[in-house]
Enzyme design. Structure first.
Site, mmCIF file in Angstrom:
data_model
loop_
_atom_site.group_PDB
_atom_site.id
_atom_site.type_symbol
_atom_site.label_atom_id
_atom_site.label_comp_id
_atom_site.label_asym_id
_atom_site.label_seq_id
_atom_site.Cartn_x
_atom_site.Cartn_y
_atom_site.Cartn_z
ATOM 1 N N THR A 37 -46.606 94.582 -23.676
ATOM 2 C CA THR A 37 -47.960 95.145 -23.792
ATOM 3 C C THR A 37 -48.462 95.661 -22.461
ATOM 4 O O THR A 37 -49.376 96.490 -22.422
ATOM 5 C CB THR A 37 -48.938 94.082 -24.312
ATOM 6 O OG1 THR A 37 -48.809 92.895 -23.510
ATOM 7 C CG2 THR A 37 -48.660 93.730 -25.766
ATOM 8 N N SER A 69 -30.022 87.612 2.276
ATOM 9 C CA SER A 69 -30.336 86.716 1.171
ATOM 10 C C SER A 69 -29.230 85.691 1.016
ATOM 11 O O SER A 69 -28.060 85.972 1.294
ATOM 12 C CB SER A 69 -30.484 87.515 -0.131
ATOM 13 O OG SER A 69 -30.521 86.652 -1.240
ATOM 14 N N LEU A 141 -37.702 85.258 -16.100
ATOM 15 C CA LEU A 141 -38.769 84.513 -15.427
ATOM 16 C C LEU A 141 -39.269 85.248 -14.190
ATOM 17 O O LEU A 141 -39.960 84.686 -13.352
ATOM 18 C CB LEU A 141 -38.275 83.114 -15.047
ATOM 19 C CG LEU A 141 -37.780 82.270 -16.230
ATOM 20 C CD1 LEU A 141 -37.289 80.906 -15.743
ATOM 21 C CD2 LEU A 141 -38.865 82.100 -17.281
ATOM 22 N N SER A 143 -37.754 86.808 -11.447
ATOM 23 C CA SER A 143 -37.268 86.605 -10.085
ATOM 24 C C SER A 143 -37.566 87.816 -9.219
ATOM 25 O O SER A 143 -37.769 87.684 -8.005
ATOM 26 C CB SER A 143 -35.764 86.320 -10.111
ATOM 27 O OG SER A 143 -35.049 87.379 -10.742
ATOM 28 N N GLU A 176 -40.740 98.075 -7.744
ATOM 29 C CA GLU A 176 -39.854 97.845 -8.881
ATOM 30 C C GLU A 176 -39.641 99.123 -9.693
ATOM 31 O O GLU A 176 -38.532 99.425 -10.123
ATOM 32 C CB GLU A 176 -40.418 96.736 -9.775
ATOM 33 C CG GLU A 176 -39.468 96.318 -10.868
ATOM 34 C CD GLU A 176 -39.500 94.835 -11.154
ATOM 35 O OE1 GLU A 176 -38.916 94.437 -12.165
ATOM 36 O OE2 GLU A 176 -40.079 94.072 -10.367
ATOM 37 N N ASP A 188 -45.941 90.943 -14.212
ATOM 38 C CA ASP A 188 -45.184 89.975 -13.433
ATOM 39 C C ASP A 188 -45.749 89.848 -12.021
ATOM 40 O O ASP A 188 -45.896 88.745 -11.490
ATOM 41 C CB ASP A 188 -43.716 90.387 -13.358
ATOM 42 C CG ASP A 188 -43.044 90.377 -14.718
ATOM 43 O OD1 ASP A 188 -43.658 89.876 -15.680
ATOM 44 O OD2 ASP A 188 -41.910 90.889 -14.815
ATOM 45 N N TYR A 240 -34.684 98.672 -22.205
ATOM 46 C CA TYR A 240 -36.089 98.557 -21.811
ATOM 47 C C TYR A 240 -36.730 99.944 -21.767
ATOM 48 O O TYR A 240 -37.822 100.168 -22.301
ATOM 49 C CB TYR A 240 -36.178 97.874 -20.445
ATOM 50 C CG TYR A 240 -37.549 97.362 -20.076
ATOM 51 C CD1 TYR A 240 -37.837 96.001 -20.129
ATOM 52 C CD2 TYR A 240 -38.558 98.225 -19.657
ATOM 53 C CE1 TYR A 240 -39.085 95.513 -19.781
ATOM 54 C CE2 TYR A 240 -39.802 97.748 -19.316
ATOM 55 C CZ TYR A 240 -40.065 96.389 -19.375
ATOM 56 O OH TYR A 240 -41.314 95.929 -19.022
#
Length: 398
Positions: A37, A69, A141, A143, A176, A188, A240
């Protein structure tokens, strides 16, 4: 300092030979309800989780930025002035740097261009950034938003950009969308930046108005179980983007700016105008928006025990209308419900990732055992199952 803070600090010290100027962190998130949404200008109800990504950061005496990282073999280093050549990533192409590095480097690029940022970001020093995380990757979740939130918080302070949290969420979303090439909404990033203990964030994704809603999970004797199917998903892949294109197509057919402007009462007309697939995509978004509004109302009026049916209806809509579930997610939801869960649904973008279940506190082992048994019976890879609580958003750790 947490173990993840220690890991990021150790990596920074190994990389540079000295301690970082500071350590910043941001959490992953669970979306209680409201899936797909956000990029339709709708409503969402996420909360931050205890799992966090940590960025240990310090200045360097040149105009270069280097990111390392704990989950990558080699650091990536570029000149600050090269960021504008690297990003935005052309549509349909992979980033010019490894995808994991595109997140923090994309944040640096987006922050240097952010509306309202001080001029100091352009003259800011080069930086070394060392990242560690205990947010499960590919589990739905977020990340990615945790990386963005930790990096944006650090750079905002060290470069004296002067941006508030909502503006930093916009920076993360731009990174992103345009640096990594993942066509996600802003849910997010807002959850990662604005999270508070024992509260979900009721977010209007059009206005970015955000209000805290007390969830009262522990007070009600309940727990939220995350069931990570270990089926990895990636937002930058086609499924997506196809769902987002269908939503835009549906809005155009209805003659509105976004599906936020379509109500449940409009669905019969939409069904007459659209092909079956487009209509079902639209129906999911429209009914999911209403479920978010209903969940907020029920939480405030009746408490967490009364939202189970809304969670179950949300999963059915994602499975049947939006078609973003997978057999492992359906199995987790069905097994949890059969074992006594009050409600359960997949959470996140779909095509893998995790499901959540709202359960009695004393039923954690019972539901965990049931889900593990169902996965074994279907010859699925064993899931990773753990509880989460609504937690704090991005901040400086040390």
């Amino acid at each position: 300092m947490t173990t993840t803070d220690d890991a990021a600090t150790a990596l920074f010290t190994e990389l540079t030979g000295h301690a970082p100027a500071g350590v910043w962190s941001a959490p992953g998130r669970v979306n209680l309800i409201g899936e797909h949404t956000d990029y339709n200008d709708g409503f969402v109800l996420p909360f931050a989780i205890p799992h966090r990504t940590v960025a240990a950061v310090g200045p360097r005496d040149d105009r270069r930025i280097r990111v390392a990282s704990t989950f990558a073999d080699e650091p990536v280093e570029v000149a600050l002035d090269e960021l504008a050549e690297l990003f935005p990533t052309p549509t349909g192409e992979a980033p010019a740097v490894p995808e994991w590095a595109a997140y923090p480097l994309g944040v640096a690029w987006a922050l240097r261009q952010a509306e309202g940022a001080s001029d100091a970001v352009i003259t800011g020093t080069g930086l070394d950034i060392a990242i560690a995380s205990d947010v499960p990757v590919g589990a739905g979740l977020s990340s990615s938003a945790a990386i963005e939130g930790a990096t944006a918080s650090a750079l905002n302070e060290l470069w004296e950009a002067g941006l508030e949290r909502t503006a930093l969420a916009r920076v993360g979303r731009r990174a992103e969308n345009e640096a990594v090439g993942a066509p996600t909404g802003i849910m997010d990033q807002m959850a990662s930046m604005l999270g508070e203990p024992d509260a979900a964030i009721f977010l209007d994704c059009r206005s970015l108005d955000a209000n805290l809603v007390q969830v009262g999970i522990a007070e009600a004797g309940l727990a939220i179980l995350v069931m990570d199917t270990r089926v990895k998903h990636a937002h930058s892949t086609g499924g997506y983007g196809e769902r987002r294109a269908a939503c835009e197509r549906g809005a155009a057919i209805m003659g509105v700016p976004s599906l936020r402007d379509v109500s449940v009462d409009d669905l019969p007309r939409a069904e007459e105008l659209m092909d079956d697939v487009t209509f079902r995509r639209v129906r999911h978004v429209v009914t999911e928006n209403q479920r978010v509004l209903d969940t907020v109302r029920v939480l405030r009026e009746e408490g967490a025990r009364a939202i189970g049916d809304l969670l179950v209806a949300s999963h059915a809509s994602m499975r049947d209308d939006f078609e973003i579930s997978v057999p492992e997610l359906d199995t987790a939801v069905e097994a949890a419900l059969a074992a006594g869960a009050i409600g359960a649904r997949m959470t996140g973008g779909g095509f893998g990732g995790a499901a959540i279940a709202l359960i009695e506190q004393d039923a954690v082992q019972q539901v965990t055992d049931a889900v593990n048994a169902a996965f074994a019976a279907s010859s699925f890879t064993a899931p990773v199952i753990f509880t989460v609580t609504p937690s704090a958003g991005a901040h400086r750790d040390a």
